[in-house]
Design an enzyme around this catalytic site. Structure first.
Site, PDB file in Angstrom:
ATOM      1  N   THR A  24       4.270  29.208  -4.350  1.00 11.68           N
ATOM      2  CA  THR A  24       3.583  28.857  -3.109  1.00 11.68           C
ATOM      3  C   THR A  24       4.560  28.480  -2.003  1.00 11.68           C
ATOM      4  O   THR A  24       4.133  28.229  -0.874  1.00 11.68           O
ATOM      5  CB  THR A  24       2.618  27.673  -3.337  1.00 11.68           C
ATOM      6  OG1 THR A  24       3.341  26.547  -3.856  1.00 11.68           O
ATOM      7  CG2 THR A  24       1.526  28.062  -4.314  1.00 11.68           C
ATOM      8  N   SER A  81       1.359  25.533 -15.361  1.00 10.83           N
ATOM      9  CA  SER A  81       1.297  24.342 -16.212  1.00 10.83           C
ATOM     10  C   SER A  81       0.176  23.390 -15.825  1.00 10.83           C
ATOM     11  O   SER A  81      -0.046  22.394 -16.501  1.00 10.83           O
ATOM     12  CB  SER A  81       2.639  23.604 -16.198  1.00 10.83           C
ATOM     13  OG  SER A  81       3.017  23.271 -14.879  1.00 10.83           O
ATOM     14  N   GLY A  82      -0.551  23.682 -14.729  1.00  8.34           N
ATOM     15  CA  GLY A  82      -1.793  22.974 -14.453  1.00  8.34           C
ATOM     16  C   GLY A  82      -1.665  21.714 -13.629  1.00  8.34           C
ATOM     17  O   GLY A  82      -0.575  21.251 -13.303  1.00  8.34           O
ATOM     18  N   GLU A  83      -2.846  21.161 -13.296  1.00 15.26           N
ATOM     19  CA  GLU A  83      -2.942  19.901 -12.559  1.00 15.26           C
ATOM     20  C   GLU A  83      -3.900  18.960 -13.289  1.00 15.26           C
ATOM     21  O   GLU A  83      -4.888  19.401 -13.879  1.00 15.26           O
ATOM     22  CB  GLU A  83      -3.478  20.124 -11.134  1.00 15.26           C
ATOM     23  CG  GLU A  83      -2.706  21.124 -10.315  1.00 15.26           C
ATOM     24  CD  GLU A  83      -3.366  22.501 -10.344  1.00 15.26           C
ATOM     25  OE1 GLU A  83      -4.497  22.635 -10.841  1.00 15.26           O
ATOM     26  OE2 GLU A  83      -2.721  23.457  -9.880  1.00 15.26           O
ATOM     27  N   GLY A 114      10.836  25.874  -9.655  1.00 17.12           N
ATOM     28  CA  GLY A 114      12.228  25.508  -9.865  1.00 17.12           C
ATOM     29  C   GLY A 114      12.827  26.301 -11.005  1.00 17.12           C
ATOM     30  O   GLY A 114      12.205  27.227 -11.545  1.00 17.12           O
ATOM     31  N   ASP A 150      -8.333  28.907 -10.183  1.00 19.65           N
ATOM     32  CA  ASP A 150      -9.095  28.649 -11.409  1.00 19.65           C
ATOM     33  C   ASP A 150      -9.148  27.140 -11.622  1.00 19.65           C
ATOM     34  O   ASP A 150      -8.320  26.568 -12.324  1.00 19.65           O
ATOM     35  CB  ASP A 150      -8.431  29.367 -12.592  1.00 19.65           C
ATOM     36  CG  ASP A 150      -9.242  29.247 -13.873  1.00 19.65           C
ATOM     37  OD1 ASP A 150     -10.281  28.565 -13.862  1.00 19.65           O
ATOM     38  OD2 ASP A 150      -8.819  29.827 -14.891  1.00 19.65           O
ATOM     39  N   HIS A 151     -10.130  26.505 -10.982  1.00 21.56           N
ATOM     40  CA  HIS A 151     -10.252  25.046 -10.992  1.00 21.56           C
ATOM     41  C   HIS A 151     -11.565  24.610 -11.623  1.00 21.56           C
ATOM     42  O   HIS A 151     -12.537  25.368 -11.632  1.00 21.56           O
ATOM     43  CB  HIS A 151     -10.204  24.499  -9.564  1.00 21.56           C
ATOM     44  CG  HIS A 151      -8.830  24.372  -9.003  1.00 21.56           C
ATOM     45  ND1 HIS A 151      -8.512  23.485  -8.011  1.00 21.56           N
ATOM     46  CD2 HIS A 151      -7.677  25.027  -9.298  1.00 21.56           C
ATOM     47  CE1 HIS A 151      -7.236  23.589  -7.711  1.00 21.56           C
ATOM     48  NE2 HIS A 151      -6.707  24.526  -8.477  1.00 21.56           N
ATOM     49  N   ASN A 165      -7.861  19.194 -12.895  1.00 21.45           N
ATOM     50  CA  ASN A 165      -8.734  20.090 -13.647  1.00 21.45           C
ATOM     51  C   ASN A 165      -8.658  19.907 -15.154  1.00 21.45           C
ATOM     52  O   ASN A 165      -9.632  20.144 -15.859  1.00 21.45           O
ATOM     53  CB  ASN A 165      -8.367  21.546 -13.325  1.00 21.45           C
ATOM     54  CG  ASN A 165      -8.371  21.818 -11.845  1.00 21.45           C
ATOM     55  OD1 ASN A 165      -9.398  21.695 -11.196  1.00 21.45           O
ATOM     56  ND2 ASN A 165      -7.215  22.171 -11.297  1.00 21.45           N
TER      57      ASN A 165
END
Length: 326
Positions: A191, A104-106, A174, A36-37, A109
Site C-alpha cells: 500500500t 498477516s491480518g489485523e 518490509g 476481506d474484512h 477482523n
C-alpha cells in the site's frame, strides 16, 4: 502495466459492490480487488459483507475481469485449508481469473473468532508462512497432513482443483514479509509507494508482479472529494502499526479525530484534475509496481468511472514500472 479498481467492502453493501465490479469491467479496468474484512474500519462506513460471496457473484456477472482479494488473512478467522478450498473454487468458477492476495491480518477482523491476535509481528509472519505452506500442499492434490508450530491440518484434500493453482500475492511492508512473498508467493502486494519494498522482494528472488493501492478521491470539486475521503477513509492515515492493532471500528473513530482535511489532500489525489491522479500513480510505477489499484475514496463511484474512461485509462496503461535492481 495493469490497472485495477478497489471494491471497498467497508463502504458499500454486496449488491452495490457487484454493480461496481460490472461497471469497472465496462470502463476498461483489468481487474478488481476487494478487501476481506469482518468489520469496517469506521462505524461511518457501515458495511462489511463476505468478500468471497461477492467475488463469486462478480465472477458470474463478468467475462474477462480479473479478481483478487486484497487481502485475506489465512491464519485465524479462516483456517488455511478453508482458504485453499475457497481460492481453488473461485479460480474454477472464474475460469482462472482469480489472484489470492494474503497477509498477516489485523486485530480488527481476526479477534472476532475468540482467538488471540498475536502481538508479535514475527509470530504473525511465521503463522502466515505456515498457512501458505498448507495452502500450497493442499493445492498439490491428494490427502495431506501438516503439523506446524502454530497451524496444522489432518487428512485434508481439496477435491476440486484448477489445472493451474491461482497466483498468490503476499502483502509486504518490509524485508521479512517481502522475503515470504518471494519464497512462497507469486507476487507482492503493498500500500506504500516505497521502492525498498520491491527491492527487498527482488533481492530475495521474487520475480512476480507488484500490486499496490493508489489513494485517489474523485469529485467535481477538490474539497468535496477531500471531505468524503475524510469521512470514510481517514483510517488510512494512521499507519500500519495502528491499523493492525486496534480491535474495533470505535477505536479507529477515536484514533482518527486529529486527522485534518489538509492531511487528506496530502495523502490522496483529490478532485477532478487527472494530472494529480497520474502523478500519484507514477510514484508507484517508479517504485517498481506494475499492478496499480485505484482506491477511490470519493463520493460518486459512477462519476469516477466516467473520469477514468475520459482522462485516466489510456495514460495509465502507458505507465511502465521502473526496474528495481536485485
Amino acid at each position: 502495466m495493469e490497472i485495477g479498481y478497489k471494491l471497498a467492502a467497508e463502504a458499500f453493501g454486496p449488491q452495490e459492490l457487484i454493480r461496481q465490479a460490472v461497471a469497472a469491467e465496462a470502463a476498461g479496468f483489468d481487474f478488481v480487488e476487494i478487501s476481506d474484512h469482518f468489520h469496517p474500519w469506521l462505524e461511518s462506513q457501515g458495511h462489511s459483507p463476505f468478500a468471497w460471496t461477492v467475488l463469486g457473484a462478480v465472477a458470474a456477472r463478468t467475462d474477462s475481469l480479473g479478481l483478487a482479494t486484497g487481502v485475506t488473512c489465512p491464519t485465524l478467522r479462516y483456517h488455511p485449508a478453508v482458504i485453499a478450498q475457497a481460492a481453488a473454487t473461485l479460480a474454477l468458477v472464474s475460469d482462472g481469473r482469480f489472484v489470492l492476495g494474503v497477509g498477516s491480518g489485523e486485530r480488527l477482523n481476526e479477534h472476532v473468532v475468540g482467538r488471540e491476535f498475536p502481538d508479535s509481528v514475527r509470530v504473525r509472519h511465521e503463522m502466515l508462512r505456515e498457512a501458505l505452506e498448507i495452502i500450497r500442499l493442499l493445492w498439490s492434490g491428494g490427502y495431506h497432513s501438516y503439523d506446524g508450530r502454530y497451524l496444522s491440518c489432518e487428512d485434508a484434500r481439496v477435491f476440486d482443483l484448477p489445472a493451474t493453482p491461482p497466483p498468490v500475492a503476499v502483502a509486504a511492508s518490509g524485508k521479512p514479509s517481502a522475503r515470504i512473498a518471494a519464497e512462497l508467493g507469486d507476487g507482492l502486494f503493498a500500500t506504500e509507494d516505497d521502492p525498498e519494498i520491491m527491492r527487498h522482494y527482488r533481492e530475495a528472488g521474487g520475480t512476480g508482479p507488484g500490486y499496490a493501492e493508489v489513494p485517489v478521491a474523485w469529485a467535481p470539486q477538490e474539497e468535496t472529494a477531500a471531505r468524503a475521503a475524510l469521512e470514510t477513509t481517514r483510517w488510512a492515515l494512521t499507519g500500519w502499526k495502528v491499523m493492525s492493532e486496534l480491535p474495533n471500528p470505535v477505536n479507529f473513530e477515536a484514533a482518527t479525530t486529529s486527522v485534518r482535511l489538509e492531511d487528506i489532500t496530502e495523502a490522496f489525489a483529490c478532485g477532478p484534475d487527472p494530472q494529480r491522479c497520474l502523478r500519484a500513480a507514477q510514484r508507484y510505477a517508479d517504485a517498481g509496481f506494475d499492478r496499480l489499484v485505484l482506491m477511490n475514496a470519493g463520493p460518486d463511484p459512477d462519476g469516477f468511472f466516467d473520469f477514468f474512461v475520459r482522462e485516466l485509462r489510456e495514460p495509465l496503461t502507458r505507465l511502465r514500472a521502473s526496474a528495481v535492481a536485485a
